[in-house]
Motif scaffolding. Sequence first.
Motif, PDB file in Angstrom:
ATOM      1  N   UNK A 116       0.818  -1.208   0.000  1.00 13.67           N
ATOM      2  CA  UNK A 116       0.000   0.000   0.000  1.00 13.67           C
ATOM      3  C   UNK A 116       0.851   1.256   0.000  1.00 13.67           C
ATOM      4  N   UNK A 117       1.918   1.225   0.791  1.00 12.34           N
ATOM      5  CA  UNK A 117       2.811   2.394   0.843  1.00 12.34           C
ATOM      6  C   UNK A 117       3.473   2.628  -0.505  1.00 12.34           C
ATOM      7  N   UNK A 118       3.915   1.515  -1.122  1.00 11.07           N
ATOM      8  CA  UNK A 118       4.553   1.637  -2.433  1.00 11.07           C
ATOM      9  C   UNK A 118       3.564   2.156  -3.469  1.00 11.07           C
ATOM     10  N   UNK A 119       2.324   1.637  -3.415  1.00  7.14           N
ATOM     11  CA  UNK A 119       1.300   2.070  -4.382  1.00  7.14           C
ATOM     12  C   UNK A 119       0.972   3.540  -4.212  1.00  7.14           C
ATOM     13  N   UNK A 120       0.840   3.979  -2.955  1.00  7.64           N
ATOM     14  CA  UNK A 120       0.563   5.395  -2.686  1.00  7.64           C
ATOM     15  C   UNK A 120       1.703   6.262  -3.187  1.00  7.64           C
TER      16      UNK A 120
ATOM     17  N   UNK B  23       3.717   9.957  -7.211  1.00 10.83           N
ATOM     18  CA  UNK B  23       4.707  10.315  -8.225  1.00 10.83           C
ATOM     19  C   UNK B  23       4.044  10.496  -9.587  1.00 10.83           C
ATOM     20  N   UNK B  24       3.152   9.548  -9.919  1.00 11.12           N
ATOM     21  CA  UNK B  24       2.459   9.622 -11.193  1.00 11.12           C
ATOM     22  C   UNK B  24       1.605  10.880 -11.285  1.00 11.12           C
TER      23      UNK B  24
ATOM     24  N   UNK C 220       2.116  13.649  -9.620  1.00  8.95           N
ATOM     25  CA  UNK C 220       3.033  14.788  -9.697  1.00  8.95           C
ATOM     26  C   UNK C 220       3.551  14.969 -11.121  1.00  8.95           C
ATOM     27  N   UNK C 221       3.896  13.847 -11.776  1.00  9.38           N
ATOM     28  CA  UNK C 221       4.398  13.927 -13.141  1.00  9.38           C
ATOM     29  C   UNK C 221       3.314  14.426 -14.090  1.00  9.38           C
ATOM     30  N   UNK C 222       2.074  13.942 -13.891  1.00 10.65           N
ATOM     31  CA  UNK C 222       0.970  14.407 -14.722  1.00 10.65           C
ATOM     32  C   UNK C 222       0.699  15.897 -14.497  1.00 10.65           C
ATOM     33  N   UNK C 223       0.774  16.313 -13.235  1.00 10.14           N
ATOM     34  CA  UNK C 223       0.564  17.733 -12.920  1.00 10.14           C
ATOM     35  C   UNK C 223       1.636  18.584 -13.574  1.00 10.14           C
ATOM     36  N   UNK C 224       2.885  18.094 -13.546  1.00  9.99           N
ATOM     37  CA  UNK C 224       3.975  18.837 -14.167  1.00  9.99           C
ATOM     38  C   UNK C 224       3.778  18.914 -15.680  1.00  9.99           C
ATOM     39  N   UNK C 225       3.308  17.794 -16.280  1.00 12.06           N
ATOM     40  CA  UNK C 225       3.060  17.780 -17.721  1.00 12.06           C
ATOM     41  C   UNK C 225       1.940  18.741 -18.097  1.00 12.06           C
ATOM     42  N   UNK C 226       0.880  18.750 -17.279  1.00 10.91           N
ATOM     43  CA  UNK C 226      -0.243  19.663 -17.533  1.00 10.91           C
ATOM     44  C   UNK C 226       0.204  21.116 -17.401  1.00 10.91           C
ATOM     45  N   UNK C 227       1.029  21.381 -16.382  1.00  4.35           N
ATOM     46  CA  UNK C 227       1.534  22.746 -16.180  1.00  4.35           C
ATOM     47  C   UNK C 227       2.399  23.179 -17.353  1.00  4.35           C
ATOM     48  N   UNK C 228       3.225  22.262 -17.864  1.00  6.14           N
ATOM     49  CA  UNK C 228       4.083  22.580 -19.004  1.00  6.14           C
ATOM     50  C   UNK C 228       3.244  22.840 -20.254  1.00  6.14           C
ATOM     51  N   UNK C 229       2.210  22.023 -20.455  1.00  6.94           N
ATOM     52  CA  UNK C 229       1.321  22.219 -21.590  1.00  6.94           C
ATOM     53  C   UNK C 229       0.586  23.559 -21.488  1.00  6.94           C
ATOM     54  N   UNK C 230       0.143  23.899 -20.265  1.00  3.98           N
ATOM     55  CA  UNK C 230      -0.526  25.180 -20.052  1.00  3.98           C
ATOM     56  C   UNK C 230       0.413  26.336 -20.334  1.00  3.98           C
ATOM     57  N   UNK C 231       1.687  26.169 -19.942  1.00  7.61           N
ATOM     58  CA  UNK C 231       2.673  27.219 -20.194  1.00  7.61           C
ATOM     59  C   UNK C 231       2.880  27.422 -21.693  1.00  7.61           C
ATOM     60  N   UNK C 232       2.949  26.323 -22.437  1.00  3.51           N
ATOM     61  CA  UNK C 232       3.130  26.415 -23.879  1.00  3.51           C
ATOM     62  C   UNK C 232       1.921  27.070 -24.541  1.00  3.51           C
ATOM     63  N   UNK C 233       0.730  26.699 -24.079  1.00  3.73           N
ATOM     64  CA  UNK C 233      -0.484  27.304 -24.626  1.00  3.73           C
ATOM     65  C   UNK C 233      -0.514  28.808 -24.345  1.00  3.73           C
ATOM     66  N   UNK C 234      -0.124  29.182 -23.115  1.00  2.46           N
ATOM     67  CA  UNK C 234      -0.107  30.601 -22.744  1.00  2.46           C
ATOM     68  C   UNK C 234       0.895  31.365 -23.602  1.00  2.46           C
TER      69      UNK C 234
END
Length: 234
Positions: A30-34, A39-40, A42-56
């Motif tokens: 459970x700890x490993x899955x959490x 992490x997943x 966080x990576x998706x959030x970073x990708x979304x933020x980068x995409x938003x930055x490019x769009x802006x």
Amino acid sequence: MSFEICPLEAAWGNWAEWVAVLVGLIAAAGTIWVAWLARNTSERAAAIAEEARKIAQQQHAEAVDMRKANARIVRRLIVHEISELPVNLHILIKRCDRVLEVGVNSERDNVFLEDTLRSGTLSLLPGTEKSEDRLHNLPEEMGNDLAVLVGYSRTLNAMSSELLQYVKVIKRPSEGFSGLTVYTGDLRLIETYKTYVEKFSRYAIPTAVALRDFTQVEPRDFSQFNVDGSASPA
């Protein structure tokens, strides 16, 4: 004295140990899955933020390009109108000079004054006024200067209309006589009017020079229209 071990108790003890191990493994999993999920995420959030930055960035670049395109259209629409403004103001000043020099002692003089004032009621900057809501696309100082010229032009229109109220047509009963045009105001009002047109001209000439330079059209010498007699930049 002897002790006997109950097989059931031994088996239960073994099961308890296995359950404890299993619980530990589940907790670890459970700890490993959490951690993986975090992490997943966080990576998706970073990708979304980068995409938003490019769009802006893209939207900003498109806005800048649109503003430049509007600026090119506006300046080419009005550059010749602004260039003719010092000429038209010079003509109006000269007409005021004639009125002040000759006076309004005859029908012809009064009609000339009436024509002069009527010309002042017409906008000298119709194209610029139509483009007024797009002047902000130009460099700030230039947009401000053009807005000031629009203000001068509108004030000139208002002053001309007010002075026209002093031009009266006196009717006479004579057959075939249309009436006599007279100016009932003070000529000092015309002096004030002329002073305002000169002030307008002083602002118009450098603005015309700057706009022609910005639009990259050939320079033009406005010195002959300078009300102060000194040479203006080409």
